[in-house]
Design a protein around this motif. Structure first.
Motif, PDB file in Angstrom:
ATOM      1  N   TYR A  13     130.697  28.654   9.251  1.00  0.00           N
ATOM      2  CA  TYR A  13     131.450  29.830   8.833  1.00  0.00           C
ATOM      3  C   TYR A  13     131.595  29.821   7.311  1.00  0.00           C
ATOM      4  CZ  TYR A  13     135.215  33.142   8.014  1.00  0.00           C
ATOM      5  OH  TYR A  13     135.968  34.186   7.524  1.00  0.00           O
ATOM      6  N   ASN A  14     130.863  30.684   6.650  1.00  0.00           N
ATOM      7  CA  ASN A  14     131.044  30.975   5.217  1.00  0.00           C
ATOM      8  C   ASN A  14     131.069  29.755   4.306  1.00  0.00           C
ATOM      9  OD1 ASN A  14     131.011  33.791   5.089  1.00  0.00           O
ATOM     10  ND2 ASN A  14     133.189  33.975   5.553  1.00  0.00           N
ATOM     11  N   TRP A  15     130.168  28.817   4.566  1.00  0.00           N
ATOM     12  CA  TRP A  15     130.019  27.689   3.646  1.00  0.00           C
ATOM     13  C   TRP A  15     128.535  27.339   3.554  1.00  0.00           C
ATOM     14  CZ3 TRP A  15     132.824  22.267   4.008  1.00  0.00           C
ATOM     15  CH2 TRP A  15     132.801  21.665   2.743  1.00  0.00           C
ATOM     16  N   PRO A  16     127.736  28.193   2.919  1.00  0.00           N
ATOM     17  CA  PRO A  16     126.294  27.951   2.863  1.00  0.00           C
ATOM     18  C   PRO A  16     125.915  26.692   2.098  1.00  0.00           C
ATOM     19  CG  PRO A  16     126.905  29.825   1.482  1.00  0.00           C
ATOM     20  CD  PRO A  16     128.115  29.479   2.297  1.00  0.00           C
ATOM     21  N   GLU A  46     125.349  35.603   2.390  1.00  0.00           N
ATOM     22  CA  GLU A  46     124.815  34.403   1.746  1.00  0.00           C
ATOM     23  C   GLU A  46     124.317  33.390   2.767  1.00  0.00           C
ATOM     24  OE1 GLU A  46     127.950  36.098  -1.066  1.00  0.00           O
ATOM     25  OE2 GLU A  46     127.718  35.784   1.103  1.00  0.00           O
ATOM     26  N   THR A  47     125.042  33.268   3.869  1.00  0.00           N
ATOM     27  CA  THR A  47     124.624  32.334   4.911  1.00  0.00           C
ATOM     28  C   THR A  47     123.349  32.809   5.581  1.00  0.00           C
ATOM     29  OG1 THR A  47     126.867  31.517   5.304  1.00  0.00           O
ATOM     30  CG2 THR A  47     125.297  31.311   7.130  1.00  0.00           C
ATOM     31  N   ARG A  48     123.260  34.089   5.864  1.00  0.00           N
ATOM     32  CA  ARG A  48     122.042  34.621   6.488  1.00  0.00           C
ATOM     33  C   ARG A  48     120.832  34.407   5.587  1.00  0.00           C
ATOM     34  NH1 ARG A  48     119.380  39.008   5.574  1.00  0.00           N
ATOM     35  NH2 ARG A  48     121.109  40.018   4.476  1.00  0.00           N
ATOM     36  N   LEU A  49     120.977  34.612   4.292  1.00  0.00           N
ATOM     37  CA  LEU A  49     119.863  34.433   3.365  1.00  0.00           C
ATOM     38  C   LEU A  49     119.412  32.972   3.326  1.00  0.00           C
ATOM     39  CD1 LEU A  49     121.060  36.746   0.452  1.00  0.00           C
ATOM     40  CD2 LEU A  49     119.186  37.187   2.062  1.00  0.00           C
ATOM     41  N   LEU A  50     120.369  32.040   3.370  1.00  0.00           N
ATOM     42  CA  LEU A  50     120.018  30.619   3.418  1.00  0.00           C
ATOM     43  C   LEU A  50     119.231  30.307   4.688  1.00  0.00           C
ATOM     44  CD1 LEU A  50     120.450  27.625   2.342  1.00  0.00           C
ATOM     45  CD2 LEU A  50     122.385  27.572   3.946  1.00  0.00           C
ATOM     46  N   GLN A  92     125.501  18.693  19.473  1.00  0.00           N
ATOM     47  CA  GLN A  92     126.336  19.661  18.766  1.00  0.00           C
ATOM     48  C   GLN A  92     126.968  19.027  17.535  1.00  0.00           C
ATOM     49  OE1 GLN A  92     129.048  22.086  21.215  1.00  0.00           O
ATOM     50  NE2 GLN A  92     130.639  21.609  19.727  1.00  0.00           N
ATOM     51  N   ILE A  93     126.831  19.712  16.412  1.00  0.00           N
ATOM     52  CA  ILE A  93     127.470  19.279  15.171  1.00  0.00           C
ATOM     53  C   ILE A  93     128.062  20.491  14.468  1.00  0.00           C
ATOM     54  CG2 ILE A  93     125.912  17.310  14.860  1.00  0.00           C
ATOM     55  CD1 ILE A  93     124.431  18.908  12.717  1.00  0.00           C
ATOM     56  N   ASP A  94     128.843  20.232  13.434  1.00  0.00           N
ATOM     57  CA  ASP A  94     129.353  21.296  12.572  1.00  0.00           C
ATOM     58  C   ASP A  94     128.459  21.426  11.346  1.00  0.00           C
ATOM     59  OD1 ASP A  94     131.450  21.771  14.292  1.00  0.00           O
ATOM     60  OD2 ASP A  94     132.919  20.634  13.118  1.00  0.00           O
ATOM     61  N   GLY A  95     128.529  22.571  10.716  1.00  0.00           N
ATOM     62  CA  GLY A  95     127.694  22.837   9.547  1.00  0.00           C
ATOM     63  C   GLY A  95     128.149  22.150   8.284  1.00  0.00           C
ATOM     64  N   GLN A 133     127.096  18.820  -3.329  1.00  0.00           N
ATOM     65  CA  GLN A 133     126.738  20.232  -3.197  1.00  0.00           C
ATOM     66  C   GLN A 133     125.944  20.715  -4.400  1.00  0.00           C
ATOM     67  OE1 GLN A 133     130.041  22.788  -1.529  1.00  0.00           O
ATOM     68  NE2 GLN A 133     131.064  20.794  -1.442  1.00  0.00           N
ATOM     69  N   GLN A 134     126.039  19.980  -5.508  1.00  0.00           N
ATOM     70  CA  GLN A 134     125.261  20.316  -6.703  1.00  0.00           C
ATOM     71  C   GLN A 134     123.916  19.593  -6.727  1.00  0.00           C
ATOM     72  OE1 GLN A 134     127.859  19.307  -9.983  1.00  0.00           O
ATOM     73  NE2 GLN A 134     129.529  20.580  -9.225  1.00  0.00           N
ATOM     74  N   ASN A 135     123.943  18.295  -6.368  1.00  0.00           N
ATOM     75  CA  ASN A 135     122.685  17.534  -6.471  1.00  0.00           C
ATOM     76  C   ASN A 135     121.904  17.456  -5.162  1.00  0.00           C
ATOM     77  OD1 ASN A 135     123.924  15.503  -4.901  1.00  0.00           O
ATOM     78  ND2 ASN A 135     124.495  14.276  -6.692  1.00  0.00           N
ATOM     79  N   LYS A 136     122.442  18.073  -4.080  1.00  0.00           N
ATOM     80  CA  LYS A 136     121.751  18.188  -2.782  1.00  0.00           C
ATOM     81  C   LYS A 136     121.457  16.829  -2.143  1.00  0.00           C
ATOM     82  CE  LYS A 136     121.593  22.643  -3.476  1.00  0.00           C
ATOM     83  NZ  LYS A 136     122.563  23.518  -2.794  1.00  0.00           N
ATOM     84  N   ARG A 137     122.291  15.869  -2.383  1.00  0.00           N
ATOM     85  CA  ARG A 137     122.082  14.526  -1.836  1.00  0.00           C
ATOM     86  C   ARG A 137     122.413  14.493  -0.346  1.00  0.00           C
ATOM     87  NH1 ARG A 137     125.968   9.442  -3.383  1.00  0.00           N
ATOM     88  NH2 ARG A 137     125.117   7.910  -1.915  1.00  0.00           N
ATOM     89  N   ILE A 138     121.536  13.877   0.455  1.00  0.00           N
ATOM     90  CA  ILE A 138     121.788  13.749   1.890  1.00  0.00           C
ATOM     91  C   ILE A 138     121.668  12.310   2.385  1.00  0.00           C
ATOM     92  CG2 ILE A 138     121.099  16.122   2.424  1.00  0.00           C
ATOM     93  CD1 ILE A 138     118.405  14.897   3.468  1.00  0.00           C
ATOM     94  N   LYS A 139     121.364  11.370   1.504  1.00  0.00           N
ATOM     95  CA  LYS A 139     121.195   9.978   1.930  1.00  0.00           C
ATOM     96  C   LYS A 139     122.412   9.156   1.544  1.00  0.00           C
ATOM     97  CE  LYS A 139     116.130   9.887   1.924  1.00  0.00           C
ATOM     98  NZ  LYS A 139     114.917   9.203   1.415  1.00  0.00           N
ATOM     99  N   PHE A 140     123.023   8.542   2.555  1.00  0.00           N
ATOM    100  CA  PHE A 140     124.195   7.696   2.370  1.00  0.00           C
ATOM    101  C   PHE A 140     124.040   6.447   3.224  1.00  0.00           C
ATOM    102  CE2 PHE A 140     125.595  12.024   1.618  1.00  0.00           C
ATOM    103  CZ  PHE A 140     126.416  11.912   0.507  1.00  0.00           C
ATOM    104  N   HIS A 141     124.880   5.459   2.957  1.00  0.00           N
ATOM    105  CA  HIS A 141     125.005   4.299   3.838  1.00  0.00           C
ATOM    106  C   HIS A 141     126.468   3.875   3.813  1.00  0.00           C
ATOM    107  CE1 HIS A 141     125.084   1.757   0.235  1.00  0.00           C
ATOM    108  NE2 HIS A 141     123.984   2.388  -0.172  1.00  0.00           N
ATOM    109  N   SER A 142     126.786   2.839   4.561  1.00  0.00           N
ATOM    110  CA  SER A 142     128.193   2.474   4.737  1.00  0.00           C
ATOM    111  C   SER A 142     128.878   2.046   3.441  1.00  0.00           C
ATOM    112  CB  SER A 142     128.317   1.364   5.785  1.00  0.00           C
ATOM    113  OG  SER A 142     127.617   0.200   5.361  1.00  0.00           O
TER     114      SER A 142
END
Length: 266
Positions: A13-16, A46-50, A92-95, A133-142
């Protein structure tokens, strides 16, 4: 190992900016779901365009299920999205969730008849959440900077079965990381559409699973995911929603009256 066909449902919901990271992590999976379905509770353009951009380049189908914004109606849009699912198994997950690249594989490896899965999540603190959200990082560890609840970020799947909790308790089930068979979801008539606003929709569903003899498995040390920080949603409807949950517990209800099939009949 032969895995069941799988649909990944993503509520948003409204968080692209967060959905962008979520989809990026889903498309980096070692084992891909058969499809991604975005359950959109009335987001703006904005979400639809993404989503359009991801649909154009994705190696798997991405479906966008949307309804107009009329307040928090997550149960209704999830039911609508799962009606579109072709997979036997639903993850199932959240966005606002970033998933480990073995997330789908771990869920499929844990899929067993007669059970549903309650996963866990690590938290990303506010400062790091703004940065990624700026650098688009998706890799993490503990041990990554900014990660909280670090034990939930540990992935040791060969030890996962050593973690045992009460399989007959719906407590602490979270829709941001859960999985179930679509046939079981249909059996209990899906989410209860009467639960609007934040609160208790996931444990109410879980209680009906359990009343049908479907056990809960608490999946830890596998299916790792990270929750992007955000302000809390309004709790104005919590007491109203909790009433439905308590009714399921006290009466042993196995189905809800206004759920998955109500949308199909509308």
């Amino acid at each position: 190992m032969a895995y069941p066909s799988c649909s990944c449902i993503v509520s948003t919901y409204n968080w692209p900016e967060a959905l962008d990271l979520c989809l990026k992590s889903l498309l980096a999976q070692r084992t891909m779901p058969d499809e991604i379905i975005i359950a959109d509770d009335g987001s703006r353009a904005e979400t639809r365009l993404l989503i359009d951009r991801y649909q154009a380049s994705s190696p798997i189908p991405i479906k966008h299920v949307w309804h107009p914004d009329d307040g928090f109606r997550k149960t209704i849009i999830l039911n609508a999205a799962i009606q579109e699912a072709k997979g036997e198994y639903i993850i199932q997950i959240d966005g606002d969730i970033i998933v480990h690249n073995a997330f789908v594989k771990d869920h499929l490896a844990a899929a067993k008849p007669g059970q549903f899965v309650r996963g866990s999540r690590a938290m990303v603190n506010e400062d790091t959440s703004l940065l990624i959200q700026q650098n688009k990082r998706i890799k993490f560890h503990s041990m990554s900077k900014g990660v909280e609840h670090r034990f939930n970020a540990v992935r040791l799947p060969f030890l996962s079965r050593l973690i045992r909790t009460n399989p007959w308790s719906p407590a602490d089930v979270k829709g941001c990381n859960m999985a179930f068979w679509k046939s079981d979801f249909e059996l209990v008539n899906g989410y209860n559409n009467n639960l609007t606003g934040w609160g208790h929709e996931d444990i109410e569903l879980a209680a009906r699973f359990i009343n049908n003899g479907i056990k809960k498995r608490h999946l830890k040390l596998a299916a790792v995911c990270y929750h992007i920080h955000h302000e809390l949603n309004s709790r104005a409807h919590e007491k109203h929603n909790k009433h439905f949950y308590e009714e399921v517990l006290s009466l042993g209800l196995k189905r809800c009256a206004n759920g998955y099939y109500a949308l199909a009949e509308a």
